[in-house]
Design a protein around this motif. Structure first.
Motif, PDB file in Angstrom:
ATOM      1  N   THR A 142       4.893  26.234  95.091  1.00 39.09           N
ATOM      2  CA  THR A 142       4.917  27.124  93.924  1.00 39.09           C
ATOM      3  C   THR A 142       3.741  28.095  93.923  1.00 39.09           C
ATOM      4  N   LEU A 143       2.553  27.609  94.236  1.00 41.43           N
ATOM      5  CA  LEU A 143       1.351  28.437  94.152  1.00 41.43           C
ATOM      6  C   LEU A 143       1.115  29.275  95.403  1.00 41.43           C
ATOM      7  N   LEU A 164       3.621  21.786  94.097  1.00 44.28           N
ATOM      8  CA  LEU A 164       2.557  22.706  93.689  1.00 44.28           C
ATOM      9  C   LEU A 164       2.175  23.651  94.829  1.00 44.28           C
ATOM     10  N   GLU A 165       2.135  23.102  96.020  1.00 38.66           N
ATOM     11  CA  GLU A 165       1.807  23.905  97.197  1.00 38.66           C
ATOM     12  C   GLU A 165       2.836  25.025  97.382  1.00 38.66           C
TER      13      GLU A 165
END
Length: 430
Positions: free
Chosen positions: A274-275, A271-272
């Motif tokens: 990707t975002l 998530l880190e």
């Protein structure tokens, strides 16, 4: 009894599902993040769908074998840890980077032996009843304390002039500090043993015995050695020790706790990345601890399958026996020069690559059976002393299997010292 059996069955079903999720995330992170940001280190995609399918097939077979784990066995927990962090990235890189099938099969055979002899050949070790009114006692405490004071003195005197608090705390420029550090006066061994074994052990011992003053002394000692040297493993070891204290109630089911924790780490890092288009967790931890040793293992195979085996000539035993060497520098620097174009890169790897370098497939098998014997012997300690102190004492020494040969892991890595310390620790009533 039926409720307990149902809980165990549920845990094993979760255990079967989570590793598959981890492997998928492992592949996605390699494709979408590591290959783009760290491609210059050799993480270059060359996807072979047949090899990728074969790696997943072997993964499913081994996961099925691993469901026989016993959560009361510390050796079973260690097997699961090295399977996830050593074998699974070997499979990921094999399929996504089109690496050698021969080496992947060797690694698979090694882990099949480890799983079979540890999970299916039962040592019948009984777990001792741990009473509330018992403390832990170490017979060699005076010796440990003298070694600690000497290490504190020697490291401080030699390196206080290089102190750079800002660079160390930032964790970015620590290598500028580490290049200046001196390890004379026996510190080549003692610093490693102190930070990997003695300090974690004494922190755990003091915590269990409710000796707060001694505990804070060794926590401060570990922090000081990190500030002095910039060695991130010293800080990482302390952080993990404190995390173990925090989640000590979960240690009864170490296998599931570790699997869930690793899954959570991969999800957060994904998530880190990707975002935020950047991941501190991947860059500092996952890439270094999981992916890079696997890639280096393939490099060792590629190089030494052509240049010939080194027959443990660069180990302490090789030097004692006078075994001739083929290179004027240690092999890890040869790999650094050949694959990273840098003569100063010390490209160390774990037992699979290192022992292939030493003796080919026979070398890997020898290391495999040493690991089996070691892991099974640790059951005796956890059954007698409890999981907390055994896990903390062995945590960093076992990590040496990721980045060094088995004999080096035993000596410099601290596994042998940890074994001696735990064997001389006993429970006493107070």
């Amino acid at each position: 009894m039926e409720k307990i059996k149902g809980t165990i069955a549920k845990d094993k079903l979760i255990f079967l599902f989570l590793p598959i999720s981890i492997r998928i995330l492992m592949d996605v992170i390699l494709i979408r993040y590591i290959s783009t940001k760290w491609g210059y280190q050799g993480f270059i995609l060359d996807i072979n769908h047949y090899k990728l399918s074969f790696s997943y097939l072997t993964l499913l077979i081994m996961l099925f074998l691993l469901t026989n784990y016993n959560r009361e066995k510390f050796s079973h927990f260690l097997t699961i840890v090295i399977f996830f962090t050593i074998y699974m990235p070997i499979g990921s890189i094999y399929g996504l980077m089109d690496k050698s099938t021969a080496f992947f099969v060797m690694a698979s055979i090694s882990f099949i032996f480890i799983i079979f002899f540890i999970l299916y050949i039962d040592s019948k070790q009984k777990k001792s009843l741990i009473l509330v009114n018992e403390n832990l006692y170490f017979k060699g405490y005076p010796i440990i304390f003298i070694i600690s004071i000497y290490t504190l003195f020697a490291m401080t005197v030699q390196n206080i002039g290089h102190l750079n608090f800002g660079a160390v705390i930032s964790l970015v420029n620590v290598y500028d500090v580490r290049e200046l550090i001196s390890y004379n006066w026996g510190m080549n061994y003692l610093f490693s043993w102190q930070t990997k074994v003695i300090n974690p052990y004494m922190i755990a011992l003091s915590h269990i015995n409710n000796k707060r003053g001694m505990m804070w002394f060794y926590i401060g000692f570990q922090l000081w050695l990190f500030i002095l040297t910039g060695n991130k493993m010293v800080l990482f070891t302390l952080i993990v020790v404190l995390i173990i204290f925090k989640f000590s109630s979960k240690l009864r089911n170490l296998h599931l706790f570790f699997t869930q924790g690793l899954t959570f780490t991969f999800i957060i890092s994904f998530l880190e990345a990707t975002l935020l288009y950047n991941s501190y967790i991947i860059d500092i931890f996952i890439r270094r601890v999981i992916y890079l040793p696997a890639l280096l293992s393939y490099y060792y195979y590629e190089y030494f399958s052509v240049e010939g085996f080194q027959y443990w000539s660069y180990t302490m035993f090789g030097r004692i026996l006078g075994v001739s060497t083929d290179f004027n520098v240690v092999p890890s620097f040869i790999i650094g020069r050949e694959y990273f174009n840098d003569v100063n890169t010390n490209a160390v790897t774990g037992y699979l690559g290192s022992e292939y370098m030493n003796g080919g497939f026979i070398g890997i098998l020898l290391a495999t059976f040493i690991i089996i014997l070691l892991f099974k012997s640790f059951d005796r300690f956890s059954g007698r002393l409890g999981n907390e102190i055994v896990l903390i004492t062995l945590l960093t020494p076992i990590y040496a299997l990721w980045n060094t040969a088995i004999l080096t892991a035993l000596l410099t890595g601290g596994i042998l010292i940890a074994f001696i310390i735990l064997s001389q620790t006993k429970r006493i009533e107070y």
